[in-house]
Design a protein around this motif. Structure first.
Motif, PDB file in Angstrom:
ATOM      1  N   GLN A 191      11.263   7.545   0.891  1.00 41.23           N
ATOM      2  CA  GLN A 191      10.122   8.370   0.372  1.00 41.23           C
ATOM      3  C   GLN A 191       8.757   8.107   1.022  1.00 41.23           C
ATOM      4  N   VAL A 241       3.912   1.636  -1.160  1.00 45.10           N
ATOM      5  CA  VAL A 241       4.578   1.522  -2.550  1.00 45.10           C
ATOM      6  C   VAL A 241       3.567   2.226  -3.299  1.00 45.10           C
ATOM      7  N   ALA A 242       2.192   1.748  -3.469  1.00 42.50           N
ATOM      8  CA  ALA A 242       1.351   2.150  -4.167  1.00 42.50           C
ATOM      9  C   ALA A 242       0.989   3.859  -4.044  1.00 42.50           C
ATOM     10  N   GLN A 243       1.176   4.138  -3.180  1.00 39.69           N
ATOM     11  CA  GLN A 243       1.240   5.755  -2.610  1.00 39.69           C
ATOM     12  C   GLN A 243       2.348   6.488  -2.654  1.00 39.69           C
ATOM     13  N   GLY A 244       3.440   5.819  -3.381  1.00 36.20           N
ATOM     14  CA  GLY A 244       4.765   6.754  -3.510  1.00 36.20           C
ATOM     15  C   GLY A 244       6.131   6.278  -2.985  1.00 36.20           C
ATOM     16  N   ALA A 245       5.787   5.495  -2.115  1.00 38.88           N
ATOM     17  CA  ALA A 245       6.958   5.038  -1.295  1.00 38.88           C
ATOM     18  C   ALA A 245       7.990   4.160  -2.322  1.00 38.88           C
ATOM     19  N   ARG A 246       9.426   4.007  -1.829  1.00 38.02           N
ATOM     20  CA  ARG A 246      10.076   3.293  -2.837  1.00 38.02           C
ATOM     21  C   ARG A 246      10.445   1.962  -1.687  1.00 38.02           C
ATOM     22  N   MET A 254       1.326   7.739   5.642  1.00 32.94           N
ATOM     23  CA  MET A 254       0.864   6.186   5.319  1.00 32.94           C
ATOM     24  C   MET A 254       0.814   5.455   6.483  1.00 32.94           C
ATOM     25  N   GLU A 304       0.859  -1.207  -0.021  1.00 31.64           N
ATOM     26  CA  GLU A 304      -0.059  -0.175  -0.072  1.00 31.64           C
ATOM     27  C   GLU A 304       0.952   1.399  -0.039  1.00 31.64           C
ATOM     28  N   ARG A 318       5.926   8.915   3.722  1.00 27.44           N
ATOM     29  CA  ARG A 318       5.377  10.091   4.279  1.00 27.44           C
ATOM     30  C   ARG A 318       4.654   9.719   5.722  1.00 27.44           C
TER      31      ARG A 318
END
Length: 483
Positions: A374, A350-355, A379, A348, A376
């Motif tokens: 990355q 990663v889908a929201q922008g984490a790497r 999350m 979830e 936030r």
């Protein structure tokens, strides 16, 4: 590789309730499985409400008369017995919890520390003396304080993540203060609690001072919380259950040690090699299943790149797999559903922008050490307590932002700080809303004697640790006399 669940383990144990010196078997049982092999390692008796009531009645009717010397001797003898059997005891912890042999042997050492500190505190008089002629209207008298055991019974409920040490932190202060306890260990790891109780009985503990009741918390939990002979409830575990206990307990003492979402804060002046060592150890020891594990890495943006590279490199070197292999640093998490939850939260994020930098591989209850950057603060992987080997990295620009992020969750247990600037360290010590701030150490560092506990959703502010638990488990009485 994890093998299929095909049979019972070679050292399968069938265990009974421990009620007033008797081992009581029941028709119903709870099976305990090795999270790595899937084999059944034991079955424990399932207590009914009636059997729980019997345990409480036995405890309430018993009046301990052990002297300080006798209590200390029992605790010292138990520590000696446990040290002699450390390999066997740690094998049991590993079998039922999936913790690595490294972690389970370390846990046995901690249990022995709790026993030793408890024995030492018993021998130290805990009273105070006050003079009364301190003001113009005072009198020539003395006030002497005494700590006495509770009139009723202590109910103790322990979690799965430290199968024996969490039990020791409840049981030892109870013995030290001549109290009577009814213990309900986690149904996921009850075998270690029963083993520990048997060691104490062998060391000379009167069985009525400690009884162990295993069973389904949905069946017997409310009775343990509301029985009129229970004076105090001490619980370590999740926030939801802790708040439920608080709602049911009514007019009785409760000590709640709940979850954490602990940050390791890395400033731009930090020794990054040392800081990354702490980050990795704090994230993966005990399979990340510690309320004080590093759940969030807050890293100054000026050093985030270099720090992240070191964390990824050291994470990839972290040896994990079969928990019975002494070369492995990490075994499984408690069960497959827990591992699946970590996988879902990481996906979830990663889908929201984490790497995703490494990890997020799962085989049943075996979950790889995992690093994300990355990330936030909003999350779920860092907003909630992710109780496993996941290392989320969040960057910040200055001390104010680091403090705001660290304080920006519902939890307030512990924290670690990596900086060489004393002005910055003292700001964190003063402004972080937590129970512990450790400079150049993981959030979980403490010794078994010292105060430990959190605020906000991490607990009510009452502390564990042998000294503080002894205070919680006693009533303070004052006696005054002419002087």
């Amino acid at each position: 590789m994890i093998i299929d669940r095909i049979c019972d383990s070679d050292d399968y144990r069938r265990e009974a309730l421990r009620l007033g010196g008797e081992q009581v078997h029941t028709q119903r049982g709870l099976d305990v499985f090795n999270p790595y092999t899937g084999k059944r390692v034991g079955t424990v008796a399932m207590a009914s409400v009636e059997l729980l009531q019997r345990a409480i009645t036995i405890a309430r009717s018993y009046r301990p008369t052990l002297s300080r010397f006798e209590r200390a001797a029992i605790l010292q003898r138990a520590a000696a017995l446990l040290r002699e059997r450390s390999a066997e005891a740690s094998d049991l912890i590993t079998a039922e919890s999936g913790l690595s042999k490294m972690d389970s042997l370390y846990e046995i050492g901690r249990v022995c520390d709790v026993l030793g500190f408890g024995a030492g505190e018993v021998l130290r008089d805990d009273g105070q003396v006050f003079s009364c002629d301190l003001t113009p209207h005072g009198k020539r008298r003395k006030v002497i304080t005494m700590r006495e055991p509770l009139l009723g019974v202590i109910a103790a409920i322990t979690p799965f993540n430290h199968p024996m040490n969490q039990v020791a932190h409840k049981v030892v202060p109870s013995i030290a203060t001549n109290n009577r306890m009814v213990l309900k260990p986690s149904e996921k790891v009850p075998l270690s609690a029963l083993y520990f109780a048997d060691v104490l009985y062998e060391a000379g503990l009167p069985p009525a001072m400690l009884q162990v009741v295993t069973g389904d918390p949905r069946e017997i939990g409310d009775e343990l919380l509301t029985h009129p002979d229970v004076d105090l409830i001490t619980f370590t575990g999740g926030v939801g259950i802790g708040k439920y206990i608080a709602s049911k307990a009514g007019y009785r003492r409760i000590v709640l040690e709940l979850g954490g979402n602990d940050p390791l804060i890395v400033m731009d002046d930090a020794d990054l090699d040392k800081a990354s060592d702490l980050a990795v150890q704090g994230s993966y020891k005990n399979s990340g299943q510690r309320c004080t594990a590093v759940k969030r890495m807050l890293v100054h943006q000026a050093v985030a790149g270099a720090f992240t590279e070191l964390v990824v490199e050291k994470t990839r070197r972290w040896r994990y797999g079969d928990p019975a292999d002494p070369a492995n640093q990490m075994g499984t998490v408690i069960n497959e559903p827990a591992a699946r939850l970590f996988e879902v939260r990481v996906n979830e994020a990663v889908a929201q922008g984490a790497r995703l930098l490494t990890g997020n591989a799962r085989e049943r209850a075996l979950y790889a050490p995992t690093v994300l950057d990355q990330v936030r603060p909003d999350m779920a992987v860092v907003r909630e307590e992710t109780f496993g080997p996941v290392s989320p990295i969040i960057t910040f620009g200055d001390v104010d932002e680091a403090i705001a992020i660290a304080n920006g969750t519902a939890y307030g247990l512990s924290s670690g700080v990596c900086t060489n600037r004393m002005d910055v360290a003292t700001r964190f010590a003063q402004e972080l809303h937590v129970g512990t701030v450790n400079l150049w150490e993981v959030p979980g560092y403490r010794i078994e004697l010292t105060p430990f506990g959190g605020i906000k959703d991490s607990g009510l502010g009452y502390k564990e640790g042998v000294q503080e638990a002894i205070k919680s488990f006693t009533n303070c009485k004052t006696f005054t006399l002419p002087w």
